[in-house]
Design a protein around this motif. Structure first.
Motif, short mmCIF file in Angstrom:
data_model
loop_
_atom_site.label_atom_id
_atom_site.label_comp_id
_atom_site.label_asym_id
_atom_site.label_seq_id
_atom_site.Cartn_x
_atom_site.Cartn_y
_atom_site.Cartn_z
N UNK A 205 -3.63 -1.77 -0.93
CA UNK A 205 -3.47 -0.36 -0.60
C UNK A 205 -3.81 0.51 -1.81
N UNK A 206 -4.31 1.71 -1.57
CA UNK A 206 -4.57 2.64 -2.68
C UNK A 206 -3.28 2.96 -3.43
N UNK A 207 -3.39 3.15 -4.74
CA UNK A 207 -2.24 3.51 -5.56
C UNK A 207 -2.01 5.01 -5.45
N UNK A 208 -0.79 5.40 -5.15
CA UNK A 208 -0.43 6.81 -5.03
C UNK A 208 0.05 7.31 -6.40
N UNK A 209 -0.66 8.24 -7.02
CA UNK A 209 -0.28 8.71 -8.36
C UNK A 209 1.05 9.43 -8.42
N UNK A 210 1.61 9.77 -7.29
CA UNK A 210 2.91 10.46 -7.28
C UNK A 210 4.07 9.49 -7.22
N UNK A 211 3.81 8.20 -7.03
CA UNK A 211 4.87 7.22 -6.84
C UNK A 211 5.53 6.81 -8.15
N UNK A 212 6.83 6.54 -8.07
CA UNK A 212 7.53 5.90 -9.18
C UNK A 212 7.14 4.42 -9.20
N UNK A 213 7.60 3.70 -10.21
CA UNK A 213 7.30 2.26 -10.28
C UNK A 213 7.83 1.54 -9.05
N UNK A 214 9.07 1.83 -8.65
CA UNK A 214 9.65 1.17 -7.48
C UNK A 214 8.87 1.50 -6.21
N UNK A 215 8.51 2.76 -6.04
CA UNK A 215 7.75 3.16 -4.86
C UNK A 215 6.38 2.49 -4.83
N UNK A 216 5.74 2.40 -5.99
CA UNK A 216 4.40 1.80 -6.03
C UNK A 216 4.44 0.33 -5.63
N UNK A 217 5.53 -0.36 -5.98
CA UNK A 217 5.67 -1.78 -5.61
C UNK A 217 5.83 -1.92 -4.10
N UNK A 218 6.72 -1.14 -3.51
CA UNK A 218 6.93 -1.23 -2.06
C UNK A 218 5.68 -0.79 -1.31
N UNK A 219 4.99 0.21 -1.82
CA UNK A 219 3.74 0.67 -1.21
C UNK A 219 2.70 -0.46 -1.18
N UNK A 225 2.79 0.14 4.49
CA UNK A 225 3.07 1.05 3.37
C UNK A 225 4.33 1.90 3.60
N UNK A 226 5.10 1.57 4.63
CA UNK A 226 6.27 2.38 4.95
C UNK A 226 7.53 1.83 4.27
N UNK A 227 8.32 2.71 3.70
CA UNK A 227 9.61 2.35 3.12
C UNK A 227 10.44 3.62 3.04
N UNK A 228 11.75 3.43 3.03
CA UNK A 228 12.63 4.59 2.95
C UNK A 228 12.93 4.94 1.50
N UNK A 229 13.38 6.17 1.32
CA UNK A 229 13.78 6.60 -0.03
C UNK A 229 14.94 5.76 -0.54
#
Length: 457
Positions: A205-219, A225-229
């Motif tokens: 999946x494309x890397x989202x530049x707005x994601x934190x480290x944790x978000x980027x891993x789940x993404x 690519x779906x995950x909750x906050x």
């Protein structure tokens, strides 16, 4: 002797191992005779003092009149209690791993502007160098993600225009780039492993530049690519708790040993990853889940403490599970009454178990934690104060987050690289001596024999 075929079950290879065993025996009593501190441990189990650090403190007991007195565990990053860091981030409902990485590297909590700049810098380096994924990961898949992490870190040396400069400025650049890139390497390696060895779909999946480290891993690991906050913040919590644990843990000490030689950053961090791979260190969380799966298969009534206790006795006797005699996730080299990381994770695990309809499984973990000290006391004949460590509950949390077991230990590395890099720079900037402990030789002088006189029948 016939030609030796180097295959595990070949008689020729077995003869070589027999030769080694015959000539490499050191009686255990020799260590006591010469006051050798095996594992760099004192007789009371405490670690041998090998250095000074300002990065982290791990408190698990008190010393009074030369005796070790059990105490509640406390973990501080740069003097700040990790509980306060976690609670502070939760109170402001934000991610905290990037803040912790800054704190470990630089020694102070970042301002809002510093944190935002640092997070943007990490995001700008998450992409791997051009063709790196194709050449180093896709073309050379590995069954073990930790192996691929170590190999990839070493390979990054070849993509660095200035890899051997050990100035603080260059070490800092390399550290920040590695903290950013290691999660990407991990998720790429996992996808390639899925495709090559598990015969499942591979997706990048494309890397989202707005994601934190944790978000980027789940993404990266979720097909949709779906995950909750809430899920992302729980993974972030795991990253915070694993980010650092003092200079004496095996992988950090490994990083410091290599750094003391003046070697490059990539060599030091790859070695630390190799250390963390071991089941006595970072690999323990995966072993916990394997052990618990074995318990769930062989204990018919999970709520029957008598039946469960009997099976734990068999595990300690080496008659069940992996026959190691270990209850993985129980006990720690420093912590006695409690591991603060495990306490935090346990509270989160219970809440998540209720939401995921996995409460019975969580309660089984609680019973194993409760009954394990008695099992060791009955089988070993001694009662030691032991408690669950962070590995005991981290694998369960990862499972409830839908994270595959292949990534349990790699996630540990993703977290800990911030601590490794901080310790590497501290070692190189403040110590200035190569580590060189001593080993006492037990070999005796003997003459060299000509080849024709060496018959050993």
């Amino acid at each position: 002797m016939a030609e030796i075929v180097l295959e595990q079950d070949n008689p020729g290879l077995k003869s070589l191992c027999d030769e080694f065993r015959a000539n490499n025996k050191i009686p255990p009593e020799k260590f006591e005779l010469y006051q050798v501190k095996r594992g760099l441990r004192n007789p009371d189990g405490t670690g041998v003092m090998a250095g000074l650090t300002m990065i982290c403190n791990v408190h698990g007991y008190l010393i009074a009149d030369g005796e070790r007195i059990p105490d509640e565990g406390k973990l501080t990053y740069r003097g700040i209690d990790v509980n306060d860091i976690v609670n502070g981030c939760m109170a402001e409902n934000r991610f905290g791993y990037e803040e912790v990485a800054w704190l470990l590297l630089f020694g102070e909590l970042p301002t809002r502007e510093q944190l935002q700049t640092f997070s943007r810098t990490l995001n700008s380096y998450r992409e791997l160098p051009e063709y790196f994924a194709e050449d180093m990961i896709i073309k050379a898949p590995s069954k073990n993600i930790m192996n691929k992490l170590a190999r990839s870190v070493l390979a990054l040396y070849s993509y660095d225009e200035n890899p051997d400069d050990t100035s603080l400025e260059n070490n800092m650049r390399q550290a920040i780039q590695l903290i950013a890139r290691l999660p990407t390497i991990m998720t790429y390696a996992y996808q390639v492993k899925r495709r090559h060895f598990d015969k499942k779909s591979m997706y990048f999946h494309p890397i989202d530049p707005k994601h934190s480290t944790a978000q980027s891993i789940l993404n990266a690991i979720r097909p949709d690519r779906n995950f909750t906050d809430e899920e992302a913040k729980l993974l972030d919590l795991c990253l915070i708790l694993h980010a650092e644990h003092g200079g004496g843990n095996n992988s950090t000490f490994t990083a410091r040993v290599l750094s003391s030689t003046g070697t490059d950053t990539y060599s030091a961090i790859a070695a630390a990853i190799g250390s963390l791979k071991g089941p006595r260190h970072g690999g323990a969380n995966h072993r916990v889940m394997m052990m618990m799966n074995d318990i769930m298969e062989n204990v018919h009534n999970w709520e029957d403490e008598t039946e469960l206790s009997g099976y734990l006795d068999k595990i300690v006797r080496g008659e069940a599970a992996d026959h190691s005699g270990l209850i993985y996730g129980m006990g720690h080299a420093v912590y006695t009454l409690s591991d603060p990381r495990a306490v935090i994770l346990k509270s989160k695990a219970r809440k998540l178990a209720e939401e995921k309809d996995m409460l019975k499984k969580f309660e089984l973990f609680e019973r194993v934690e409760k009954l394990s000290p008695d099992a060791f006391a009955k089988v070993k004949g001694e009662r030691k104060v032991i408690s669950a460590n962070v590995d005991f509950y981290s694998g369960l949390v990862y499972e409830m987050l839908g994270i595959p077991s292949d990534l349990y230990t790699p996630l540990f590395a993703i977290s800990r690289i911030a601590g490794w890099c901080a310790h590497r720079m501290e070692e190189m900037e403040t110590c200035g001596r190569i580590m060189r402990p001593a080993y006492r030789s037990l070999s005796k002088s003997r003459p060299y024999l000509p080849l024709e006189e060496r018959n050993r029948e």
